[in-house]
Design a protein around this motif. Structure first.
Motif, PDB file in Angstrom:
ATOM      1  N   UNK A 196       0.836  -1.205   0.000  1.00  0.00           N
ATOM      2  CA  UNK A 196       0.000   0.000   0.000  1.00  0.00           C
ATOM      3  C   UNK A 196       0.870   1.255   0.000  1.00  0.00           C
ATOM      4  N   UNK A 197       0.382   2.263  -0.708  1.00  0.00           N
ATOM      5  CA  UNK A 197       1.094   3.545  -0.735  1.00  0.00           C
ATOM      6  C   UNK A 197       0.797   4.385   0.510  1.00  0.00           C
ATOM      7  N   UNK A 198      -0.308   4.088   1.170  1.00  0.00           N
ATOM      8  CA  UNK A 198      -0.661   4.832   2.366  1.00  0.00           C
ATOM      9  C   UNK A 198      -1.717   4.115   3.183  1.00  0.00           C
ATOM     10  N   UNK A 199      -1.784   4.479   4.453  1.00  0.00           N
ATOM     11  CA  UNK A 199      -2.756   3.925   5.383  1.00  0.00           C
ATOM     12  C   UNK A 199      -3.546   5.058   6.024  1.00  0.00           C
ATOM     13  N   UNK A 225     -12.051  17.485  22.390  1.00  0.00           N
ATOM     14  CA  UNK A 225     -13.314  17.928  21.801  1.00  0.00           C
ATOM     15  C   UNK A 225     -13.167  18.395  20.365  1.00  0.00           C
ATOM     16  N   UNK A 226     -12.009  18.128  19.751  1.00  0.00           N
ATOM     17  CA  UNK A 226     -11.798  18.455  18.348  1.00  0.00           C
ATOM     18  C   UNK A 226     -11.221  17.230  17.646  1.00  0.00           C
ATOM     19  N   UNK A 227     -11.263  17.258  16.322  1.00  0.00           N
ATOM     20  CA  UNK A 227     -10.665  16.195  15.535  1.00  0.00           C
ATOM     21  C   UNK A 227      -9.146  16.360  15.560  1.00  0.00           C
ATOM     22  N   UNK A 228      -8.438  15.253  15.709  1.00  0.00           N
ATOM     23  CA  UNK A 228      -6.981  15.267  15.654  1.00  0.00           C
ATOM     24  C   UNK A 228      -6.553  14.496  14.408  1.00  0.00           C
ATOM     25  N   UNK A 229      -5.757  15.127  13.554  1.00  0.00           N
ATOM     26  CA  UNK A 229      -5.252  14.500  12.334  1.00  0.00           C
ATOM     27  C   UNK A 229      -3.737  14.385  12.448  1.00  0.00           C
ATOM     28  N   UNK A 230      -3.252  13.156  12.466  1.00  0.00           N
ATOM     29  CA  UNK A 230      -1.814  12.920  12.610  1.00  0.00           C
ATOM     30  C   UNK A 230      -1.262  12.277  11.342  1.00  0.00           C
ATOM     31  N   UNK A 231      -0.247  12.890  10.767  1.00  0.00           N
ATOM     32  CA  UNK A 231       0.411  12.353   9.582  1.00  0.00           C
ATOM     33  C   UNK A 231       1.793  11.850   9.972  1.00  0.00           C
ATOM     34  N   UNK A 232       2.048  10.583   9.662  1.00  0.00           N
ATOM     35  CA  UNK A 232       3.345   9.988   9.949  1.00  0.00           C
ATOM     36  C   UNK A 232       3.977   9.535   8.640  1.00  0.00           C
ATOM     37  N   UNK A 233       5.280   9.711   8.506  1.00  0.00           N
ATOM     38  CA  UNK A 233       5.986   9.253   7.324  1.00  0.00           C
ATOM     39  C   UNK A 233       7.390   8.823   7.704  1.00  0.00           C
ATOM     40  N   UNK A 234       8.013   8.079   6.823  1.00  0.00           N
ATOM     41  CA  UNK A 234       9.339   7.532   7.067  1.00  0.00           C
ATOM     42  C   UNK A 234      10.421   8.540   6.712  1.00  0.00           C
ATOM     43  N   UNK A 235      11.568   8.486   7.390  1.00  0.00           N
ATOM     44  CA  UNK A 235      12.678   9.373   7.018  1.00  0.00           C
ATOM     45  C   UNK A 235      13.454   8.866   5.809  1.00  0.00           C
ATOM     46  N   UNK A 236      13.050   7.714   5.263  1.00  0.00           N
ATOM     47  CA  UNK A 236      13.812   7.095   4.177  1.00  0.00           C
ATOM     48  C   UNK A 236      13.134   7.242   2.827  1.00  0.00           C
ATOM     49  N   UNK A 237      12.293   8.252   2.665  1.00  0.00           N
ATOM     50  CA  UNK A 237      11.616   8.455   1.384  1.00  0.00           C
ATOM     51  C   UNK A 237      12.646   8.881   0.341  1.00  0.00           C
ATOM     52  N   UNK A 238      12.814   8.062  -0.707  1.00  0.00           N
ATOM     53  CA  UNK A 238      13.820   8.344  -1.726  1.00  0.00           C
ATOM     54  C   UNK A 238      13.355   9.384  -2.732  1.00  0.00           C
ATOM     55  N   UNK A 239      12.054   9.407  -3.015  1.00  0.00           N
ATOM     56  CA  UNK A 239      11.531  10.331  -4.027  1.00  0.00           C
ATOM     57  C   UNK A 239      10.422  11.160  -3.398  1.00  0.00           C
ATOM     58  N   UNK A 240      10.746  12.277  -2.774  1.00  0.00           N
ATOM     59  CA  UNK A 240       9.732  13.097  -2.102  1.00  0.00           C
ATOM     60  C   UNK A 240       8.632  13.521  -3.062  1.00  0.00           C
ATOM     61  N   UNK A 241       7.435  13.599  -2.545  1.00  0.00           N
ATOM     62  CA  UNK A 241       6.301  14.021  -3.347  1.00  0.00           C
ATOM     63  C   UNK A 241       6.307  15.532  -3.493  1.00  0.00           C
ATOM     64  N   UNK A 275       9.771  -1.813  -0.602  1.00  0.00           N
ATOM     65  CA  UNK A 275      10.562  -1.148  -1.635  1.00  0.00           C
ATOM     66  C   UNK A 275      10.322   0.354  -1.668  1.00  0.00           C
ATOM     67  N   UNK A 276       9.208   0.804  -1.116  1.00  0.00           N
ATOM     68  CA  UNK A 276       8.939   2.238  -1.001  1.00  0.00           C
ATOM     69  C   UNK A 276       8.272   2.478   0.348  1.00  0.00           C
ATOM     70  N   UNK A 277       8.233   3.724   0.763  1.00  0.00           N
ATOM     71  CA  UNK A 277       7.774   4.061   2.101  1.00  0.00           C
ATOM     72  C   UNK A 277       6.381   4.683   2.069  1.00  0.00           C
ATOM     73  N   UNK A 278       5.386   4.023   2.656  1.00  0.00           N
ATOM     74  CA  UNK A 278       4.036   4.589   2.678  1.00  0.00           C
ATOM     75  C   UNK A 278       3.900   5.661   3.753  1.00  0.00           C
ATOM     76  N   UNK A 279       2.808   6.412   3.688  1.00  0.00           N
ATOM     77  CA  UNK A 279       2.473   7.358   4.749  1.00  0.00           C
ATOM     78  C   UNK A 279       1.347   6.758   5.587  1.00  0.00           C
ATOM     79  N   UNK A 280       1.122   7.337   6.752  1.00  0.00           N
ATOM     80  CA  UNK A 280       0.016   6.913   7.614  1.00  0.00           C
ATOM     81  C   UNK A 280      -0.709   8.152   8.122  1.00  0.00           C
ATOM     82  N   UNK A 281      -1.991   8.239   7.837  1.00  0.00           N
ATOM     83  CA  UNK A 281      -2.830   9.331   8.309  1.00  0.00           C
ATOM     84  C   UNK A 281      -3.813   8.771   9.328  1.00  0.00           C
TER      85      UNK A 281
END
Length: 273
Positions: free
Chosen positions: A164-167, A176-192, A229-235
């Motif tokens: 998967x490219x992302x989760x 009392x509010x929505x919390x959105x957390x984005x996590x990603x790897x430090x080993x991304x070879x091709x930044x978006x 082989x590539x690093x997914x993100x997690x939201x």
């Protein structure tokens, strides 16, 4: 905010409904089982959403298939972006499970929303907990590469097989509010490209607090990322526990729909750079 399946679908509503029968809370389980059954009946008529399972898991002589729904958007190909959605890490809080089921229902009724995307939905991770088996660990905090939790071992195998490219994870928060957390790897070879694929507009009219983290993951699906082989993100989206189940369901479905709509544009933008 920036970041960067093979499947053989089948419909098994009766088996899944039986697997979702714990020793207690029978009325809740009956309602949940009815929703699963209705959704499986709906997707049987869909050309884009398919019901399938992982497993099954075997516990005390019983079979427990892990529910899964797979969506192939219009114009999907083998090269399409693959995203996985997960909820139900704690069987005592099923808001995320019910919300993901509602989200899948929306995909079946309006399949064009995820054009060119391949989405896999796991609405209940804590399947054995829901079935009445004792749990001595918090599934959301488990390292998928080291865990002995049967459901997470299945999900680890699925992660390696499908890449998967992302989760996207649905959880709850006491805030009392929505919390959105984005996590990603430090080993991304091709930044978006430096464009946002999720913004505060996607959460309106709800207030949202943003969190971001870049680093080696010790828990969750990104704990498998180092071997890929590539690093997914997690939201991870955490919605207030104080919300009613109805508000939680409608808000989650709205946010997720806006997210995949914007993410389609994000991918299209990157392909034209």
């Amino acid at each position: 905010m920036t970041a960067i399946m093979n499947s053989h679908p089948s419909s098994r509503p009766a088996t899944v409904a039986r697997a979702l029968t714990p020793a207690s809370s029978l009325s809740l389980t009956a309602a949940l089982g009815e929703q699963f059954t209705a959704l499986y009946a709906l997707v049987q008529r869909s050309g884009h959403v398919f019901g399938s399972t992982l497993g099954p898991l075997f516990e005390q002589g019983r079979s427990h298939p892990l529910p899964r729904f797979v969506y192939f958007g219009p114009e999907t190909s083998d090269a399409s972006v693959r995203l996985a959605f997960l909820a139900g890490f704690d069987h005592r809080d099923l808001r995320g499970t019910l919300s993901l089921l509602h989200f899948v229902e929306g995909l079946a009724l309006k399949p064009d929303v995820g054009q060119r995307l391949n989405l896999t939905v796991f609405p209940i991770v804590d399947l054995l907990g829901l079935a009445g088996f004792a749990r001595d660990t918090r599934l959301a905090q488990e390292n998928w590469t080291r865990t002995e939790v049967p459901e997470l071992r299945l999900l680890e195998q699925d992660a390696r097989a499908n890449g998967y490219h992302g989760y996207v994870r649905l959880e709850t928060t006491t805030e009392d509010i929505v919390v959105a957390q984005l996590r990603s790897s430090p080993h991304v070879e091709h930044p978006t490209p430096a464009v946002e694929f999720v913004t505060s507009e996607d959460f309106e009219p709800f207030a949202v607090r943003w969190e971001s983290e870049v680093g080696e993951a010790t828990a969750g699906p990104l704990s498998v990322a180092a071997d890929l082989s590539f690093q997914p993100f997690e939201l991870t989206l955490r919605l207030p526990t104080a919300w009613t189940p109805e508000l939680h369901r409608e808000a989650a479905a709205s946010i997720l729909k806006k997210f995949i709509t914007r993410y389609r544009a994000f991918i299209a933008y990157g392909q034209h750079l």
